[in-house]
Design a protein around this motif. Structure first.
Motif, mmCIF file in Angstrom:
data_model
loop_
_atom_site.group_PDB
_atom_site.id
_atom_site.type_symbol
_atom_site.label_atom_id
_atom_site.label_comp_id
_atom_site.label_asym_id
_atom_site.label_seq_id
_atom_site.Cartn_x
_atom_site.Cartn_y
_atom_site.Cartn_z
ATOM 1 N N GLU A 59 -9.111 73.504 52.903
ATOM 2 C CA GLU A 59 -8.971 75.056 53.238
ATOM 3 C C GLU A 59 -10.103 75.688 52.318
ATOM 4 O O GLU A 59 -10.551 76.739 52.688
ATOM 5 C CB GLU A 59 -7.680 75.488 52.989
ATOM 6 C CG GLU A 59 -6.207 75.470 53.529
ATOM 7 C CD GLU A 59 -5.090 76.589 53.987
ATOM 8 O OE1 GLU A 59 -4.388 75.611 54.494
ATOM 9 O OE2 GLU A 59 -4.545 75.974 52.477
ATOM 10 N N LEU B 137 -9.455 80.583 53.698
ATOM 11 C CA LEU B 137 -9.058 80.356 54.974
ATOM 12 C C LEU B 137 -7.520 79.085 55.577
ATOM 13 O O LEU B 137 -7.845 78.547 54.772
ATOM 14 C CB LEU B 137 -9.714 79.449 56.030
ATOM 15 C CG LEU B 137 -10.984 80.703 55.804
ATOM 16 C CD1 LEU B 137 -11.955 80.377 57.318
ATOM 17 C CD2 LEU B 137 -10.504 82.516 57.166
ATOM 18 N N LEU B 138 -6.567 79.670 55.933
ATOM 19 C CA LEU B 138 -5.790 78.772 55.929
ATOM 20 C C LEU B 138 -5.181 77.654 57.482
ATOM 21 O O LEU B 138 -5.562 78.712 57.917
ATOM 22 C CB LEU B 138 -4.400 79.744 55.542
ATOM 23 C CG LEU B 138 -3.921 80.286 54.312
ATOM 24 C CD1 LEU B 138 -2.760 81.382 54.784
ATOM 25 C CD2 LEU B 138 -3.922 79.740 53.643
ATOM 26 N N SER C 226 0.578 78.585 58.674
ATOM 27 C CA SER C 226 1.010 79.311 59.481
ATOM 28 C C SER C 226 0.259 81.122 58.325
ATOM 29 O O SER C 226 0.467 80.910 57.090
ATOM 30 C CB SER C 226 2.093 79.871 59.589
ATOM 31 O OG SER C 226 2.688 78.615 60.843
ATOM 32 N N SER C 227 0.345 82.007 59.281
ATOM 33 C CA SER C 227 -0.613 82.479 57.606
ATOM 34 C C SER C 227 0.937 83.363 56.763
ATOM 35 O O SER C 227 -0.196 84.142 55.661
ATOM 36 C CB SER C 227 -1.188 84.101 58.847
ATOM 37 O OG SER C 227 -0.252 84.915 59.195
ATOM 38 N N HIS C 228 1.620 83.572 56.620
ATOM 39 C CA HIS C 228 2.857 83.415 56.043
ATOM 40 C C HIS C 228 3.046 82.262 54.925
ATOM 41 O O HIS C 228 4.051 83.877 54.153
ATOM 42 C CB HIS C 228 3.855 84.242 56.722
ATOM 43 C CG HIS C 228 4.425 83.588 57.591
ATOM 44 N ND1 HIS C 228 4.482 83.055 58.729
ATOM 45 C CD2 HIS C 228 5.876 82.569 57.205
ATOM 46 C CE1 HIS C 228 4.811 81.879 59.044
ATOM 47 N NE2 HIS C 228 5.637 81.484 58.140
ATOM 48 N N ALA D 220 1.303 79.690 52.089
ATOM 49 C CA ALA D 220 0.379 79.197 51.699
ATOM 50 C C ALA D 220 0.034 78.200 50.257
ATOM 51 O O ALA D 220 1.159 78.467 49.278
ATOM 52 C CB ALA D 220 -0.813 79.932 51.454
ATOM 53 N N GLY E 126 -4.066 89.288 51.615
ATOM 54 C CA GLY E 126 -3.536 89.253 53.328
ATOM 55 C C GLY E 126 -2.680 88.644 54.217
ATOM 56 O O GLY E 126 -3.039 87.734 55.790
ATOM 57 N N VAL F 264 0.012 86.336 53.203
ATOM 58 C CA VAL F 264 0.605 85.586 52.835
ATOM 59 C C VAL F 264 2.288 86.449 51.691
ATOM 60 O O VAL F 264 1.862 87.169 50.925
ATOM 61 C CB VAL F 264 0.668 84.839 51.688
ATOM 62 C CG1 VAL F 264 1.233 83.650 50.883
ATOM 63 C CG2 VAL F 264 -0.458 83.936 52.576
#
Length: 439
Positions: A23, A136-137, A140-142, A144, A186, A188
């Motif tokens: 990432e 950038l992940l 999923s965006s929530h 990390a 962002g 997470v």
């Protein structure tokens, strides 16, 4: 530089620590000259981040390199770069074996990976065009993963990690918190702390895991903090208290125990002994009654006797861990175990693996069915057909049990809701969204 525009794709193999490295590399290419693509067949450049932990992982990496090499025949793929643990372990061999690979890059050069690509194309490199404030992940965006250390000081007889990654090196708390804050800004909501051994964190920097957890928990809008790969040796009373009393730290621990027979633990060069392990599990369950414990165990280590194996089977039945991963001993050249006497044949390893997996399946089926009608706070990860798919606090992504549930209303990914468990199948729960419970 004018007119220079390339598509670039990434393949990440192995553990979540590798995922974090990937990432970070992806983020390096968030600049006008590159378009990041998920379809390798459309990429002008592909970077493969490899694993080298065991022979199976190394074989997978080499097979992947060969598969991707075929894309060069299409004329779309122009540059193939190999990075990661295999690059560190076998750099010269990779260069000789895969002459079509354009560059083999080891971890110390990850920060220059974008510069390396420019050099491969004979383009002048300039900094300052990447305006991203967070990585950038690929998850999923929530949620990390955040790597808090690299390397390992343990010298387990079966493991190559210290030879690949070197000694344990903690990051500074200030750097970790800064990264976590940007991730949360962002979107997470769950931070998963990873290292080869998270409980050793700070031993080399005079900081501590407790201090890190306490500081991270001050981040507004961060809901869950999860710990992965907590060796039992350094789980102190202070850490147990922090997990118990800090509302953002989920009551979940992944303890890589490997075995419980003292004979095997000694041969593996593990510092814990069976009594230590039992005392720790009992203490965790006493101090944090709803703690969920996951572990991994190895079968077929050299000179694992029938008695050793029965001891492991008995432990699984008695202590009923909440989830367990099993793997066979892999004979790795360069490790102490490689030259040990009384190597176990593959047929015996396979049989033992089958036995422990069946034991644990019975254990977990009974345990999870007892959760019927209980309500848990769940994070919504995805949608499958007409079900939402989520995880309670006792489930880490990809390795533990999801809950498939129906909802009375539309839910956003990353939202937290209360879900009542209705049933447990072989490897997942079925649930129902409790009305008016979205957080």
């Amino acid at each position: 530089m004018k007119g220079f525009k390339k598509t670039i794709g990434f393949i990440s193999l192995g553990c979540d620590k590798n995922r974090v490295d990937t990432e970070n590399m992806i983020t390096k290419f968030a600049r006008p000259e590159f378009e990041i693509v998920g379809d390798e067949t459309k990429a002008n450049i592909i970077i493969i981040n490899t694993c080298a932990f065991i022979e199976m992982a190394r074989n997978e990496a080499k097979e992947t390199i060969l598969e991707i090499q075929n894309l060069k025949k299409t004329g779309i793929l122009e540059k193939l770069i190999v990075v990661g643990c295999l690059a560190m372990l076998e750099k010269e061999n990779l260069i000789k074996e895969f002459s079509f690979v354009d560059r083999v890059v080891t971890p110390e050069d990850y920060d220059k990976i974008d510069q390396i690509v420019f050099e491969l194309y004979g383009q002048k490199y300039s900094e300052g065009k990447n305006k991203l404030t967070s990585r950038l992940l690929t998850t999923s965006s929530h949620y990390a993963y955040v790597k808090i250390a690299d390397g390992c000081n343990n010298r387990c007889a079966f493991c190559k990690i210290p030879f690949i990654r070197g000694n344990y090196k903690s990051r500074l708390i200030s750097d970790i918190v800064d990264e976590a804050q940007k991730l949360v800004d962002g979107g997470v909501r769950e931070i998963i702390l990873v290292a080869q051994d998270v409980t050793r964190f700070g031993f080399d920097t005079k900081e501590s895991l407790v201090e890190l957890l306490h500081t991270l928990s001050k981040i507004k809008n961060l809901v869950w903090i999860r710990l992965l790969y907590a060796y039992p040796d350094f789980i102190t009373d202070e850490l147990i208290s922090e997990i118990k009393d800090n509302p953002k730290v989920v009551h979940y621990l992944d303890l890589p125990l490997q075995h419980v027979s003292n004979h095997m633990l000694s041969n593996m060069r593990r510092s814990s002994r069976k009594r230590d392990i039992i005392e720790l599990i009992n203490k965790l369950r006493r101090e944090i009654p709803d703690i969920k414990i996951r572990s991994t165990f190895m079968v077929g280590f050299p000179n694992e006797t029938k008695r050793d194996f029965k001891e492991l089977c008995s432990f699984l039945k008695v202590f009923k861990l909440d989830n367990v991963g099993f793997f066979k001993f892999s004979r790795e050249e360069g490790t102490e175990a490689y030259n040990m006497e009384y190597q176990i044949d593959e047929k015996t390893k396979d049989k033992r693996l089958e036995i422990v997996e069946k034991i644990q399946q019975k254990v977990i089926t009974r345990k999870n069915r007892k959760l019927k009608n209980q309500v848990f706070k769940v994070v919504v990860d995805s949608v499958y057909e007409d079900y939402f798919v989520g995880r309670p606090y006792f489930s880490a992504p990809d390795v533990d049990y999801n809950i498939y549930f129906k909802s009375y209303s539309k839910l956003n990914l990353g939202s937290f809701v209360d879900v009542k468990i209705i049933n447990f199948k072989d490897d997942y729960f079925i649930g129902l969204h409790e009305k008016n419970s979205t957080y």
